[in-house]
Motif scaffolding. Sequence first.
Motif, PDB file in Angstrom:
ATOM      1  N   ARG A 205     -29.600   5.395 -18.465  1.00  0.00           N
ATOM      2  CA  ARG A 205     -29.597   6.721 -19.070  1.00  0.00           C
ATOM      3  C   ARG A 205     -30.770   7.529 -18.519  1.00  0.00           C
ATOM      4  NH1 ARG A 205     -27.861   3.281 -22.990  1.00  0.00           N
ATOM      5  NH2 ARG A 205     -25.948   3.883 -24.103  1.00  0.00           N
ATOM      6  N   ASN A 210     -27.665  11.214 -20.266  1.00  0.00           N
ATOM      7  CA  ASN A 210     -26.464  10.958 -19.477  1.00  0.00           C
ATOM      8  C   ASN A 210     -26.429   9.496 -19.052  1.00  0.00           C
ATOM      9  OD1 ASN A 210     -25.636  13.774 -19.388  1.00  0.00           O
ATOM     10  ND2 ASN A 210     -27.346  14.084 -17.972  1.00  0.00           N
ATOM     11  N   GLU A 211     -25.263   8.868 -19.180  1.00  0.00           N
ATOM     12  CA  GLU A 211     -25.099   7.471 -18.788  1.00  0.00           C
ATOM     13  C   GLU A 211     -24.541   7.364 -17.370  1.00  0.00           C
ATOM     14  OE1 GLU A 211     -22.756   5.272 -21.521  1.00  0.00           O
ATOM     15  OE2 GLU A 211     -24.303   5.226 -23.080  1.00  0.00           O
ATOM     16  N   ASP A 264     -13.703   8.406 -18.305  1.00  0.00           N
ATOM     17  CA  ASP A 264     -14.585   9.439 -18.860  1.00  0.00           C
ATOM     18  C   ASP A 264     -15.678   9.865 -17.881  1.00  0.00           C
ATOM     19  OD1 ASP A 264     -16.359   7.324 -18.917  1.00  0.00           O
ATOM     20  OD2 ASP A 264     -16.427   7.151 -21.095  1.00  0.00           O
ATOM     21  N   GLU A 265     -15.750   9.189 -16.705  1.00  0.00           N
ATOM     22  CA  GLU A 265     -16.695   9.645 -15.694  1.00  0.00           C
ATOM     23  C   GLU A 265     -16.172  10.855 -14.925  1.00  0.00           C
ATOM     24  OE1 GLU A 265     -18.319   6.752 -13.111  1.00  0.00           O
ATOM     25  OE2 GLU A 265     -19.054   5.453 -14.724  1.00  0.00           O
ATOM     26  N   GLY A 267     -15.284  14.583 -14.514  1.00  0.00           N
ATOM     27  CA  GLY A 267     -15.832  15.763 -15.168  1.00  0.00           C
ATOM     28  C   GLY A 267     -15.228  17.040 -14.646  1.00  0.00           C
ATOM     29  N   LYS A 271     -18.898  19.842 -17.689  1.00  0.00           N
ATOM     30  CA  LYS A 271     -19.864  18.839 -17.226  1.00  0.00           C
ATOM     31  C   LYS A 271     -20.692  19.383 -16.066  1.00  0.00           C
ATOM     32  CE  LYS A 271     -18.810  14.658 -17.986  1.00  0.00           C
ATOM     33  NZ  LYS A 271     -18.196  13.301 -18.002  1.00  0.00           N
ATOM     34  N   ASN A 353     -12.256  15.532 -21.578  1.00  0.00           N
ATOM     35  CA  ASN A 353     -13.329  14.569 -21.306  1.00  0.00           C
ATOM     36  C   ASN A 353     -14.694  15.204 -21.495  1.00  0.00           C
ATOM     37  OD1 ASN A 353     -12.379  12.015 -20.806  1.00  0.00           O
ATOM     38  ND2 ASN A 353     -12.374  12.188 -18.587  1.00  0.00           N
ATOM     39  N   ASP A 354     -14.852  16.424 -20.954  1.00  0.00           N
ATOM     40  CA  ASP A 354     -16.128  17.129 -21.051  1.00  0.00           C
ATOM     41  C   ASP A 354     -16.506  17.397 -22.505  1.00  0.00           C
ATOM     42  OD1 ASP A 354     -16.176  17.119 -18.318  1.00  0.00           O
ATOM     43  OD2 ASP A 354     -15.777  19.258 -18.061  1.00  0.00           O
ATOM     44  N   SER A 357     -17.590  14.386 -24.396  1.00  0.00           N
ATOM     45  CA  SER A 357     -18.894  13.857 -23.968  1.00  0.00           C
ATOM     46  C   SER A 357     -20.065  14.719 -24.437  1.00  0.00           C
ATOM     47  CB  SER A 357     -18.939  13.761 -22.445  1.00  0.00           C
ATOM     48  OG  SER A 357     -18.935  15.052 -21.840  1.00  0.00           O
ATOM     49  N   SER A 362     -20.581  12.815 -29.112  1.00  0.00           N
ATOM     50  CA  SER A 362     -21.046  11.464 -28.771  1.00  0.00           C
ATOM     51  C   SER A 362     -21.987  10.911 -29.829  1.00  0.00           C
ATOM     52  CB  SER A 362     -21.721  11.476 -27.408  1.00  0.00           C
ATOM     53  OG  SER A 362     -22.827  12.348 -27.399  1.00  0.00           O
TER      54      SER A 362
END
Length: 363
Positions: A205, A210-211, A264-265, A267, A271, A353-354, A357, A362
């Motif tokens: 992170r 952000n992951e 989910d990665e 964007g 994002k 997704n954006d 997140s 989250s």
Amino acid sequence: MWIIGFLLVLGPLVTLHELGHYLVGRFFGVKADAFSVGFGKELAGFTDKRGTRWKLSALPLGGYVQFAGDMNPASQPSEEWLALPEEEKRKTFPSKPLWQKALIVAAGPFTNFAIAVVILAAFSLAYGKIEIPPVIAAVSENSAAAEAGLQAGDRIVSVDGRPLNSFDELSDVVLPNPGGKLTLGVKRNGRDLNFDFTIPTIVERDRFGNEFRIGRLGVASGPGEVVPVGPFEAVGLATVKTVDIMKMMVNGIGQIITGRRPVDELGGPLKIAKFSGEQLSLGWREFVSFAALVSINLAFINLLPIPALDGGHLAFYAAEAIRRKPVGQRSQEWAFRTGMALLLTLMLFVTINDVISLPIFSS
């Protein structure tokens, strides 16, 4: 910060993308009816002596160029175009040879590539390059490298059989490939050894929460040396880096398709806005580096062979070159409708997704 960063990144990059189309089209004698910075209602503008309407529009999310005669998504001749006098027809997009149309279409994405190369080359000129020998200085306890038997002082000479010249090259292979297979060739006290790995997946992170899922073996390098570079070497390094980033994007999409990375990665605009604002808050250097990454991303997406994108047009031109005749207008129209539906579906998916997140969800 998100809004400012987003506008400063996407607006200029998309506008310069369209400017690439415009300049190559003008070089081949194609008249542009309009060039807009932004979309929607015109706020201000003027018409130049060539008859091009230059305008600033209400939605500052990029821009577009409208070539004369290019009146439908498939860029096929219309009845209006067929009725034009020959002198006017010669200035239109559909009248040009296939290779010229292909270059005009390709000019947008390659302008984005050129922008990235210029940015990365400027950084190399300003700060030089770091040379780090591929020698292991330390091995983390309980890491994959320690379990495999790697030791401090080992020199890594190859990765999957390919020669390795610097420690950075190892990072470029390991970091974007969590869960991947890897074979390291190592020289230790004059002996040649091989070590096989499944690259462990680490979730990190950043300061913004952000992951990032990355690969990590658990080895560290010694100090590197900053070496000045000249203009030609800087351009060469920037070009190689741009190609490497493209490969990383292709690899990332492949990992999502095969399930090695979560969807989910992916964007979209939200994002990009989030990351733009975060990088802008870190300073101009980080922000400009991020702009180079987005520029490569725009070029990559636009070159995908999806109808309605530049790559879709180029695919039809390639088919026309092979068949010696254009693909039927009806077939192209259906293909572009399908492509547009695919793009809208993808845009909806990445926007969801954006939104999910965002910190409010989250948490």
